[in-house]
Design a protein around this motif. Structure first.
Motif: not given
Length: 188
Positions: A33-34, A39-40, A48-49
């Motif tokens: 996240e930024k 997070v999985y 999202a990357d």
């Protein structure tokens, strides 16, 4: 806050691994996240990357069926039903004065099987093992002693225990050593 996220992550991963609805072909993605949190997920956001995570296969260990009661092996089949084990000497509440040794004799019915022994316990401690049921306690301490006999197998598993027998050992104190009184000389 970080430990909460780690716990949440662990719970999420466990639920994914344990879920019966999860198919073997589904992909798991790791998304950062930024704010830097990880997070999985199985469905990353399109912007999202995300990178795919390769999971190890789940190891499944089958359980063993419990042994049926009454038939756990060859040794149990050879275990007799001993009818009685008793301490025959010394007598219950016997007083022993200044003994150098105490002979303890036991009686068992039926006879011991091969691999079984009689163990003598004195105040909860093992004195020894015997096939004939005779024991010698050398230089017993003064005071009360509780004797118990047990039938044990090769692994010292207790098969039968006798009724406890209490005996009392009396000893002279080293401090009790009366000196002879010298004779009184007649007056001149």
């Amino acid at each position: 806050m970080r430990s909460f996220r780690q716990a949440l992550l662990a719970i999420t991963l466990l639920s994914l691994f344990m879920s019966p609805l999860a198919s073997a072909n589904s992909e798991i993605y790791r998304v950062v996240e930024k704010d830097g949190s990880v997070v999985y997920t199985d469905e990353p956001a399109p912007d999202a990357d995300a990178e795919a995570v390769e999971l190890k296969p789940i190891q499944i260990v089958p359980t063993l069926a419990p042994a049926k009661s009454g038939s756990t092996g060859k040794e149990e089949a050879a275990t007799p039903n001993y009818a009685a084990l008793t301490i025959t000497t010394p007598e219950e509440k016997e007083n022993l004065r200044n003994p150098t040794e105490i002979t303890v004799k036991t009686n068992i019915s039926p006879e011991l099987l091969n691999g079984h022994y009689i163990r003598l316990m004195q105040n909860g401690r093992e004195v020894g093992l015997s096939k004939d049921g005779t024991f010698i306690i050398k230089e017993p301490y003064r005071g009360e002693h509780t004797l118990t006999a047990q039938v044990v197998d090769k692994r010292k598993k207790v098969l039968l225990t006798s009724t406890p027998r209490t005996i009392y050992v009396y000893r002279h104190s080293a401090l009790f050593n009366p000196q002879p009184t010298p004779p009184i000389a007649p007056a001149p």
